[in-house]
Scaffold this active site. Structure first.
Site, PDB file in Angstrom:
ATOM      1  N   CYS A  48      37.002  28.483 -26.562  1.00  0.00           N
ATOM      2  CA  CYS A  48      36.604  28.923 -27.894  1.00  0.00           C
ATOM      3  C   CYS A  48      35.829  30.233 -27.766  1.00  0.00           C
ATOM      4  O   CYS A  48      34.865  30.318 -27.010  1.00  0.00           O
ATOM      5  CB  CYS A  48      35.729  27.857 -28.549  1.00  0.00           C
ATOM      6  SG  CYS A  48      35.059  28.340 -30.156  1.00  0.00           S
ATOM      7  N   CYS A  51      31.964  29.616 -28.926  1.00  0.00           N
ATOM      8  CA  CYS A  51      30.971  28.835 -28.166  1.00  0.00           C
ATOM      9  C   CYS A  51      31.313  28.624 -26.695  1.00  0.00           C
ATOM     10  O   CYS A  51      30.490  28.110 -25.952  1.00  0.00           O
ATOM     11  CB  CYS A  51      30.741  27.485 -28.835  1.00  0.00           C
ATOM     12  SG  CYS A  51      32.092  26.306 -28.607  1.00  0.00           S
ATOM     13  N   CYS A  97      37.322  23.746 -33.286  1.00  0.00           N
ATOM     14  CA  CYS A  97      36.614  23.471 -32.037  1.00  0.00           C
ATOM     15  C   CYS A  97      35.679  22.297 -32.294  1.00  0.00           C
ATOM     16  O   CYS A  97      34.883  22.312 -33.231  1.00  0.00           O
ATOM     17  CB  CYS A  97      35.825  24.703 -31.613  1.00  0.00           C
ATOM     18  SG  CYS A  97      34.764  24.416 -30.174  1.00  0.00           S
ATOM     19  N   CYS A 100      31.739  23.458 -31.891  1.00  0.00           N
ATOM     20  CA  CYS A 100      31.017  24.319 -32.843  1.00  0.00           C
ATOM     21  C   CYS A 100      31.633  24.343 -34.240  1.00  0.00           C
ATOM     22  O   CYS A 100      31.072  24.959 -35.143  1.00  0.00           O
ATOM     23  CB  CYS A 100      30.896  25.741 -32.308  1.00  0.00           C
ATOM     24  SG  CYS A 100      32.427  26.687 -32.277  1.00  0.00           S
ATOM     25  N   CYS A 122      49.240  25.721 -33.277  1.00  0.00           N
ATOM     26  CA  CYS A 122      49.445  27.135 -33.585  1.00  0.00           C
ATOM     27  C   CYS A 122      48.058  27.763 -33.726  1.00  0.00           C
ATOM     28  O   CYS A 122      47.376  27.556 -34.737  1.00  0.00           O
ATOM     29  CB  CYS A 122      50.254  27.232 -34.876  1.00  0.00           C
ATOM     30  SG  CYS A 122      50.678  28.895 -35.359  1.00  0.00           S
TER      31      CYS A 122
END
Length: 135
Positions: A48, A51, A97, A100, A122
Site C-alpha cells: 500500500c 501505509c 487496504c 489503513c 483490478c
C-alpha cells in the site's frame, strides 16, 4: 471502521501527492493504461502506497488487458477488505487496504480468466509501491 493506521485528513494530504490522495483517500480511479505497474513483469511484493502494508505479490499478478494491474488473490487473506460500492450507479466490490482503509480498486468475479480463483483484483497502480525481489 477502525484501522491500525489512522491519520487525520490533513496529514494524509500532506504525506501523499495530490493524485495519490485522490485515489487512496477519495476513491478516485486513475486512467486506464497509464499506471506504472500496468504492464510490469518485475518479481516482488506490492504494498500500500499510503501505509506500506504488503498487499499482493507478482506471483498472483496476471495480464487481464483491462488497463490496470490485475491480481487473482491478495498476498494474505487479511491484507485487504472488501466493501460494497454503489458510487457509479452499479453495485461493485471495492478493495481497501485492511491496515489503513485506503482505496485500492475493485474486485470482479466470473469473468472467465484462467486463474485459480476466477477473480480479478483490478488495482490502481498509484495505490501500490513495488519492492522488487533481490534474487
Amino acid at each position: 471502521m477502525s484501522y491500525d493506521v489512522e491519520k487525520p485528513d490533513e496529514q494524509w494530504r500532506a504525506e501523499l501527492a495530490p493524485d495519490e490522495y485522490k485515489v487512496l483517500r477519495r476513491a478516485a480511479t486513475e486512467m486506464p493504461f497509464t499506471g506504472e505497474y500496468t504492464d510490469t513483469k518485475t518479481r516482488g511484493v506490492y504494498s500500500c502506497r499510503a501505509c506500506g502494508a504488503e498487499l499482493f505479490t507478482s506471483a498472483e499478478k496476471f495480464d487481464s488487458g483491462c488497463g490496470w494491474p490485475s491480481f487473482y488473490d491478495p498476498k494474505d487473506s487479511d491484507a485487504v477488505e472488501l466493501a460494497e460500492d454503489r458510487s457509479y450507479g452499479v453495485v461493485q466490490t471495492e478493495v481497501r487496504c485492511a491496515r489503513c482503509g485506503s482505496h485500492l480498486g475493485h474486485v470482479f468475479e466470473g469473468e472467465g480468466f484462467p486463474t485459480p480463483t476466477d477473480q480479478r483484483y483490478c488495482i490502481n497502480s498509484i495505490s501500490l509501491r513495488l519492492t522488487a525481489d533481490e534474487s
